[in-house]
Design a protein around this motif. Structure first.
Motif, PDB file in Angstrom:
ATOM      1  N   THR A  36      58.331  68.098 -10.951  1.00  0.00           N
ATOM      2  CA  THR A  36      57.983  69.356 -10.289  1.00  0.00           C
ATOM      3  C   THR A  36      57.487  69.036  -8.877  1.00  0.00           C
ATOM      4  OG1 THR A  36      55.671  69.308 -10.958  1.00  0.00           O
ATOM      5  CG2 THR A  36      57.242  70.324 -12.514  1.00  0.00           C
ATOM      6  N   PRO A  37      57.425  70.042  -8.017  1.00  0.00           N
ATOM      7  CA  PRO A  37      56.868  69.787  -6.683  1.00  0.00           C
ATOM      8  C   PRO A  37      55.440  69.226  -6.724  1.00  0.00           C
ATOM      9  CG  PRO A  37      58.027  71.884  -6.695  1.00  0.00           C
ATOM     10  CD  PRO A  37      57.974  71.408  -8.132  1.00  0.00           C
ATOM     11  N   VAL A  38      54.627  69.688  -7.649  1.00  0.00           N
ATOM     12  CA  VAL A  38      53.248  69.189  -7.737  1.00  0.00           C
ATOM     13  C   VAL A  38      53.236  67.741  -8.228  1.00  0.00           C
ATOM     14  CG1 VAL A  38      51.002  69.495  -8.858  1.00  0.00           C
ATOM     15  CG2 VAL A  38      52.278  71.479  -8.049  1.00  0.00           C
ATOM     16  N   GLN A  39      54.094  67.403  -9.175  1.00  0.00           N
ATOM     17  CA  GLN A  39      54.171  66.012  -9.626  1.00  0.00           C
ATOM     18  C   GLN A  39      54.619  65.101  -8.481  1.00  0.00           C
ATOM     19  OE1 GLN A  39      56.830  66.364 -12.966  1.00  0.00           O
ATOM     20  NE2 GLN A  39      55.201  66.963 -14.375  1.00  0.00           N
ATOM     21  N   TYR A  40      55.578  65.575  -7.701  1.00  0.00           N
ATOM     22  CA  TYR A  40      56.025  64.809  -6.539  1.00  0.00           C
ATOM     23  C   TYR A  40      54.869  64.615  -5.554  1.00  0.00           C
ATOM     24  CZ  TYR A  40      58.244  63.656  -2.128  1.00  0.00           C
ATOM     25  OH  TYR A  40      58.568  63.049  -0.939  1.00  0.00           O
ATOM     26  N   ALA A  41      54.118  65.676  -5.289  1.00  0.00           N
ATOM     27  CA  ALA A  41      52.985  65.582  -4.366  1.00  0.00           C
ATOM     28  C   ALA A  41      51.951  64.581  -4.882  1.00  0.00           C
ATOM     29  CB  ALA A  41      52.347  66.954  -4.172  1.00  0.00           C
ATOM     30  N   ALA A  42      51.675  64.612  -6.182  1.00  0.00           N
ATOM     31  CA  ALA A  42      50.708  63.674  -6.763  1.00  0.00           C
ATOM     32  C   ALA A  42      51.209  62.238  -6.636  1.00  0.00           C
ATOM     33  CB  ALA A  42      50.441  64.028  -8.225  1.00  0.00           C
ATOM     34  N   LEU A  43      52.479  62.008  -6.929  1.00  0.00           N
ATOM     35  CA  LEU A  43      53.048  60.663  -6.762  1.00  0.00           C
ATOM     36  C   LEU A  43      52.907  60.196  -5.320  1.00  0.00           C
ATOM     37  CD1 LEU A  43      56.380  60.712  -8.831  1.00  0.00           C
ATOM     38  CD2 LEU A  43      54.282  59.443  -9.359  1.00  0.00           C
ATOM     39  N   SER A  44      53.186  61.089  -4.383  1.00  0.00           N
ATOM     40  CA  SER A  44      53.090  60.747  -2.960  1.00  0.00           C
ATOM     41  C   SER A  44      51.656  60.379  -2.575  1.00  0.00           C
ATOM     42  CB  SER A  44      53.573  61.911  -2.098  1.00  0.00           C
ATOM     43  OG  SER A  44      54.942  62.145  -2.314  1.00  0.00           O
ATOM     44  N   GLN A  54      41.616  61.198 -10.322  1.00  0.00           N
ATOM     45  CA  GLN A  54      42.303  62.492 -10.437  1.00  0.00           C
ATOM     46  C   GLN A  54      41.739  63.542  -9.495  1.00  0.00           C
ATOM     47  OE1 GLN A  54      43.728  62.276 -15.080  1.00  0.00           O
ATOM     48  NE2 GLN A  54      42.435  63.935 -14.503  1.00  0.00           N
ATOM     49  N   ALA A  55      40.422  63.610  -9.391  1.00  0.00           N
ATOM     50  CA  ALA A  55      39.802  64.627  -8.532  1.00  0.00           C
ATOM     51  C   ALA A  55      40.202  64.421  -7.080  1.00  0.00           C
ATOM     52  CB  ALA A  55      38.283  64.594  -8.679  1.00  0.00           C
ATOM     53  N   THR A  56      40.282  63.181  -6.650  1.00  0.00           N
ATOM     54  CA  THR A  56      40.661  62.899  -5.268  1.00  0.00           C
ATOM     55  C   THR A  56      42.138  63.197  -5.034  1.00  0.00           C
ATOM     56  OG1 THR A  56      38.924  61.221  -5.178  1.00  0.00           O
ATOM     57  CG2 THR A  56      40.561  61.175  -3.424  1.00  0.00           C
ATOM     58  N   VAL A  57      42.979  62.924  -6.026  1.00  0.00           N
ATOM     59  CA  VAL A  57      44.386  63.307  -5.916  1.00  0.00           C
ATOM     60  C   VAL A  57      44.480  64.816  -5.726  1.00  0.00           C
ATOM     61  CG1 VAL A  57      46.604  63.472  -7.134  1.00  0.00           C
ATOM     62  CG2 VAL A  57      45.314  61.332  -7.188  1.00  0.00           C
ATOM     63  N   ALA A  58      43.746  65.566  -6.530  1.00  0.00           N
ATOM     64  CA  ALA A  58      43.738  67.031  -6.404  1.00  0.00           C
ATOM     65  C   ALA A  58      43.325  67.441  -4.995  1.00  0.00           C
ATOM     66  CB  ALA A  58      42.812  67.656  -7.445  1.00  0.00           C
ATOM     67  N   ASN A  59      42.286  66.820  -4.457  1.00  0.00           N
ATOM     68  CA  ASN A  59      41.830  67.125  -3.099  1.00  0.00           C
ATOM     69  C   ASN A  59      42.906  66.822  -2.061  1.00  0.00           C
ATOM     70  OD1 ASN A  59      39.316  67.930  -3.996  1.00  0.00           O
ATOM     71  ND2 ASN A  59      38.312  65.997  -3.502  1.00  0.00           N
ATOM     72  N   HIS A  60      43.593  65.705  -2.240  1.00  0.00           N
ATOM     73  CA  HIS A  60      44.586  65.269  -1.255  1.00  0.00           C
ATOM     74  C   HIS A  60      45.858  66.113  -1.253  1.00  0.00           C
ATOM     75  CE1 HIS A  60      43.092  60.975  -0.175  1.00  0.00           C
ATOM     76  NE2 HIS A  60      42.079  61.810  -0.338  1.00  0.00           N
ATOM     77  N   ILE A  68      44.895  69.446 -12.597  1.00  0.00           N
ATOM     78  CA  ILE A  68      45.513  68.189 -12.159  1.00  0.00           C
ATOM     79  C   ILE A  68      45.612  67.205 -13.320  1.00  0.00           C
ATOM     80  CG2 ILE A  68      43.409  67.005 -11.377  1.00  0.00           C
ATOM     81  CD1 ILE A  68      46.822  66.906  -9.593  1.00  0.00           C
ATOM     82  N   GLY A  69      44.712  67.321 -14.280  1.00  0.00           N
ATOM     83  CA  GLY A  69      44.754  66.419 -15.437  1.00  0.00           C
ATOM     84  C   GLY A  69      46.072  66.505 -16.181  1.00  0.00           C
ATOM     85  N   GLY A  70      46.590  67.715 -16.359  1.00  0.00           N
ATOM     86  CA  GLY A  70      47.869  67.888 -17.035  1.00  0.00           C
ATOM     87  C   GLY A  70      49.015  67.297 -16.233  1.00  0.00           C
ATOM     88  N   VAL A  71      48.931  67.431 -14.907  1.00  0.00           N
ATOM     89  CA  VAL A  71      49.960  66.860 -14.031  1.00  0.00           C
ATOM     90  C   VAL A  71      49.967  65.343 -14.189  1.00  0.00           C
ATOM     91  CG1 VAL A  71      50.638  66.513 -11.613  1.00  0.00           C
ATOM     92  CG2 VAL A  71      49.829  68.757 -12.379  1.00  0.00           C
ATOM     93  N   VAL A  72      48.789  64.743 -14.129  1.00  0.00           N
ATOM     94  CA  VAL A  72      48.690  63.284 -14.265  1.00  0.00           C
ATOM     95  C   VAL A  72      49.108  62.844 -15.671  1.00  0.00           C
ATOM     96  CG1 VAL A  72      47.103  61.316 -14.231  1.00  0.00           C
ATOM     97  CG2 VAL A  72      46.969  63.066 -12.433  1.00  0.00           C
ATOM     98  N   LEU A  75      52.782  62.600 -15.737  1.00  0.00           N
ATOM     99  CA  LEU A  75      53.264  61.447 -14.979  1.00  0.00           C
ATOM    100  C   LEU A  75      53.041  60.147 -15.751  1.00  0.00           C
ATOM    101  CD1 LEU A  75      52.081  62.457 -11.395  1.00  0.00           C
ATOM    102  CD2 LEU A  75      54.435  62.434 -12.274  1.00  0.00           C
ATOM    103  N   VAL A  76      51.947  60.075 -16.483  1.00  0.00           N
ATOM    104  CA  VAL A  76      51.693  58.903 -17.333  1.00  0.00           C
ATOM    105  C   VAL A  76      52.709  58.867 -18.473  1.00  0.00           C
ATOM    106  CG1 VAL A  76      50.045  57.870 -18.958  1.00  0.00           C
ATOM    107  CG2 VAL A  76      49.251  58.700 -16.723  1.00  0.00           C
ATOM    108  N   GLN A  77      52.967  60.017 -19.111  1.00  0.00           N
ATOM    109  CA  GLN A  77      53.959  60.087 -20.193  1.00  0.00           C
ATOM    110  C   GLN A  77      55.349  59.681 -19.718  1.00  0.00           C
ATOM    111  OE1 GLN A  77      53.625  64.141 -21.524  1.00  0.00           O
ATOM    112  NE2 GLN A  77      51.726  63.764 -22.653  1.00  0.00           N
TER     113      GLN A  77
END
Length: 153
Positions: A36-44, A54-60, A68-72, A75-77
């Motif tokens: 998803t776009p959010v998963q891509y943003a988190a990977l970036s 995780q909290a800092t990823v959400a901020n960034h 954000i926990g579900g997104v991460v 990505l781990v799965q």
């Protein structure tokens, strides 16, 4: 009949966001990616600063800290991200791209750039640059009013 909402910036931003997500999902799926776009943003974000929590990823990425926990987790799965215990705080987990995550990110980036070109295909190159400049300026001006403000500190 022309409705008043057709000229409201919020309505236009929502419509453009709907198209953005749809184009992103269509273009990346065509190339075999399941992000998803959010998963891509988190990977970036994790790629740019390995070891974020995780909290800092959400901020960034200006994303809600609660979800954000579900997104991460996804990505781990998908074996794109791994969690490591923070040596300074055993309760915290630092995030890193796996080898598969780094490869996926490198392969998907050109597809994402192309999806952005498609999104703004009705504009000239100069208009695209100007729109991005204006969107950044408008977003920055109201960042603190967002439910998930962008925080890079």
């Amino acid at each position: 009949m022309k409705l008043e909402i057709y000229d409201l910036p919020g309505h236009l931003v929502r419509r453009l966001n709907q198209a953005s997500v749809s184009i992103f999902m269509d273009e990346t799926a065509k190339k075999g990616f399941d992000l998803t776009p959010v998963q891509y943003a988190a990977l970036s974000a994790i790629d740019a600063t390995p070891g974020l929590d995780q909290a800092t990823v959400a901020n960034h990425i200006a994303y809600d800290r609660v979800t954000i926990g579900g997104v991460v987790d996804r990505l781990v799965q998908k074996e794109l991200v791994r969690r490591e215990t923070n040596p300074k705080d055993r309760r915290a987990r630092n995030l890193f791209l796996t080898e598969k995550g780094a490869e996926t990110l490198a392969e998907i980036r050109p597809v994402v750039r192309e999806s952005q070109t498609i999104l703004l295909e009705g504009l000239t190159d100069g208009e695209r640059q100007e729109l991005v400049r204006l969107l950044r300026k408008a977003s920055d001006a109201v960042n603190d009013r967002s439910r998930a403000p962008l925080r890079l500190d």
